[in-house]
Design a protein around this motif. Structure first.
Motif, PDB file in Angstrom:
ATOM      1  N   LYS A 144      -3.804  41.107  -6.972  1.00 26.92           N
ATOM      2  CA  LYS A 144      -2.416  40.609  -7.273  1.00 26.92           C
ATOM      3  C   LYS A 144      -1.315  41.492  -6.259  1.00 26.92           C
ATOM      4  O   LYS A 144      -0.265  40.888  -5.667  1.00 26.92           O
ATOM      5  CB  LYS A 144      -2.315  40.776  -8.550  1.00 26.92           C
ATOM      6  CG  LYS A 144      -2.734  39.537  -9.545  1.00 26.92           C
ATOM      7  CD  LYS A 144      -2.415  39.834 -10.824  1.00 26.92           C
ATOM      8  CE  LYS A 144      -3.069  38.850 -11.683  1.00 26.92           C
ATOM      9  NZ  LYS A 144      -2.870  38.752 -13.093  1.00 26.92           N
TER      10      LYS A 144
ATOM     11  N   VAL B 100      -1.948  39.821  -2.510  1.00 26.94           N
ATOM     12  CA  VAL B 100      -1.176  38.161  -2.420  1.00 26.94           C
ATOM     13  C   VAL B 100       0.078  38.366  -2.959  1.00 26.94           C
ATOM     14  O   VAL B 100       1.062  37.498  -2.810  1.00 26.94           O
ATOM     15  CB  VAL B 100      -1.924  37.232  -3.385  1.00 26.94           C
ATOM     16  CG1 VAL B 100      -3.402  37.232  -2.811  1.00 26.94           C
ATOM     17  CG2 VAL B 100      -1.717  37.717  -4.779  1.00 26.94           C
TER      18      VAL B 100
ATOM     19  N   ILE C 121       1.654  38.990  -5.884  1.00 23.87           N
ATOM     20  CA  ILE C 121       2.202  38.732  -7.197  1.00 23.87           C
ATOM     21  C   ILE C 121       2.715  40.138  -7.881  1.00 23.87           C
ATOM     22  O   ILE C 121       3.714  39.979  -8.763  1.00 23.87           O
ATOM     23  CB  ILE C 121       1.036  38.132  -8.035  1.00 23.87           C
ATOM     24  CG1 ILE C 121       0.654  36.873  -7.432  1.00 23.87           C
ATOM     25  CG2 ILE C 121       1.245  38.168  -9.447  1.00 23.87           C
ATOM     26  CD1 ILE C 121      -0.498  36.349  -8.050  1.00 23.87           C
TER      27      ILE C 121
ATOM     28  N   ASN D 218       1.999  34.141   3.079  1.00 30.05           N
ATOM     29  CA  ASN D 218       1.151  33.401   2.033  1.00 30.05           C
ATOM     30  C   ASN D 218       0.670  32.224   2.552  1.00 30.05           C
ATOM     31  O   ASN D 218      -0.213  31.643   1.900  1.00 30.05           O
ATOM     32  CB  ASN D 218       2.013  33.334   0.667  1.00 30.05           C
ATOM     33  CG  ASN D 218       2.114  34.360  -0.184  1.00 30.05           C
ATOM     34  OD1 ASN D 218       1.318  35.381   0.063  1.00 30.05           O
ATOM     35  ND2 ASN D 218       2.685  34.397  -1.353  1.00 30.05           N
TER      36      ASN D 218
END
Lengths: 262, 257
Positions: free
Chosen positions: A51, A54, A56, A83
């Motif tokens: 996470k 990416v 998050i 992304n």
């Protein structure tokens, strides 16, 4: 392998939640076109690691570089641009339950790549076919299909935009071994066809052996061992040996029994 | 000492929540004006908030108008002021009852649904999935709902105004034997544009607040089904309190001498 350029470079990655220190100065290089599986016991920070990469989650400190560009802390349009290179299969598939399957698969094409609904539908049906679902399923909703089929749709969504990097979070969790084998084979096929770099988070050793070129074991917030998948049984590392044989006794036990699951 | 510390913790928590809500609102509003836009999602929310709320809004308005006419009549009859019933009904409906009751009904229906939907998306990682698909969740999920709430509540209140006044008319004419022409004349005679406008302004503010509370509590929900349940409750309660508080402030702004 090391002659390839580094696609994802992690240096000194630290992430804590209050008093719980999950990632502690973690370093990892993933080379272009290779498939790496990060294994480790539950609650050791595998999903937190993914996470952070990416976007998050944001690391407390450390560096995350994708294609040499620092992406830790990126937000807004800059994050969206990065992304667009990524595709991700979530542990629970995370399909949009208000959208039919074809819209789930074609979502990235329409939303981030500006492709028309008609063209996206055609592309989505083709992707669904690639993961073994026929065109008739395109207008069904996620709630109408099994967990295994949801994983297939999640995979179709991840590869729909032909990303350079694919992330798989526990791809075989929650499905039966036969479907797990099917999903693993689809992942290998998809990664090879796209020529993508892949990072898989798993605690399923059989899955890791099928998917990965290299395996990294995470323990106490760091990479405790990394090597070719073929060498994992002869690593000589006590932590790896304990994990792959599922032994209760060993160097992992103290931290696992003393740490609540994440 | 512990008691003081507990009060301090509650106060700091309140300040942190207020700041987080303000930032959430600011970021969400900024995405209303920045491309890409999602007209299909906006249309879906407009239908959800406006069209599907009409039955409950209509029923609330018609019964409110009917009760208001009946209560006004029984009260005013004590000092022979029955002629003011029409004026009281139309002013009460347009200025206060239609916007406030519509707001509360929509908060219960739409605010709860928004919190539940977005909260479920949060705990099932669907919002994370949006991010990985290079789609800003504020733009995709929040902005269309805020805009739809802002647009549709005034439309709903305008309809509630008409239905509420008609409810009063029904009782006055068919039960209390008012002359229809005189009742309508009295309704129109003392109604000013500002009465309707103030109600519509309130409705716009209420619509924004309902959507904001629903989205905010859903967006920050955690902990699975229990967390989504709490988000739903908090969305409805906070929206209702804000509606009642803002109603006073807007009334003060429009009508204080």
């Amino acid at each position: 392998m090391n002659s390839r350029p580094v696609k994802i470079a992690l240096r000194g990655l630290i992430k804590s939640f209050g008093e719980k220190h999950v990632l502690r100065d973690l370093d990892l290089d993933i080379f272009e076109g290779e498939s790496v599986a990060v294994i480790g016991a539950s609650g050791t920070g595998k999903s937190v690691l993914l996470k952070n990469i990416v976007g998050i989650l944001t690391p407390d400190s450390g560096s995350i570089k994708i294609d040499g560009e620092e992406v830790a802390g990126l937000a807004g349009n800059a994050r969206d641009r990065v992304n667009r290179k990524l595709g991700m299969l979530f542990q629970g598939s995370a399909l949009f339950d208000s959208l039919p399957l074809w819209e789930n698969v074609g979502f990235g094409l329409m939303s981030a790549h500006g492709i028309s609904r008609a063209d996206a539908r055609v592309a989505a049906i083709e992707r669904l076919r690639q993961v073994g679902l026929d065109a008739d399923s395109a207008d069904r909703f996620p709630a109408d299909i099994s967990a295994g089929a949801q994983k297939r749709v999640g995979l179709a969504r991840a590869i729909a935009t032909e990303p350079e990097i694919l992330f798989f979070d526990e791809p075989t969790t929650g499905i039966d071994p036969i479907m797990g084998d099917v999903i693993d084979n689809l992942i290998v096929k998809s990664v090879k066809e796209l020529g993508a770099t892949a990072l898989t988070i798993t605690h399923d050793m059989e899955s890791a052996r099928r998917i990965a070129d290299r395996v990294a074991l995470i323990h106490e917030g760091k990479i405790a061992w990394i090597g070719d998948v073929g060498k994992i049984d002869t690593s000589g590392n006590e932590i790896v040996d304990q994990f792959i044989h599922g032994r209760v006794e060993g160097p992992m036990s103290a931290s696992l029994l003393g740490t609540p699951a994440a | 000492m512990n008691f003081v510390a507990a009060i301090g913790r509650v106060f700091l928590s309140f300040l942190a929540s207020t700041g987080r809500l303000a930032m959430f609102a600011g970021v969400s509003v900024s995405h209303i004006f920045r491309p890409p836009f999602y007209p299909r999602l906006l249309l879906r929310q407009i239908i959800e908030i406006g069209y599907y709320s009409l039955p409950v809004i209509g029923l609330t308005a018609v019964f409110t108008g009917m009760v208001l006419a009946l209560q006004s009549y029984t009260g005013f009859a004590r000092f022979n002021a029955e002629g003011a019933v029409a004026t009281v009904v139309v002013l009460s409906i347009t200025r206060e009852l239609a916007p406030v009751l519509t707001g509360l009904m929509v908060a219960g229906r739409i605010g709860a649904a928004m919190a539940a939907e977005i909260g479920t998306m949060r705990v099932t990682e669907q919002i994370d999935a949006l991010s990985t698909l290079a789609t800003n969740p504020y733009k995709y999920l929040i902005a269309p709902r805020l805009l739809a709430g802002l647009i549709m509540l005034p439309c709903c209140v305008l309809i509630a105004d008409i239905i509420g006044v008609y409810g009063g008319y029904l009782v006055a004419v068919h039960k209390l034997d008012f002359n229809p022409a005189v009742y309508l004349k009295n309704s129109w005679q003392f109604l000013e544009l500002i009465d309707v406008i103030s109600g519509l302004v309130k409705a716009g503010v209420f619509g924004f607040l309902i959507a904001l509370m629903g989205c905010y509590h859903g967006f920050y929900s955690k902990g699975g089904a229990q967390g989504v349940g709490s988000a739903t409750t908090n969305a409805v309660v906070s929206a209702s309190i804000l509606i009642l508080g803002c109603n006073y402030l807007i009334t003060e702004a429009f009508f204080s001498q």
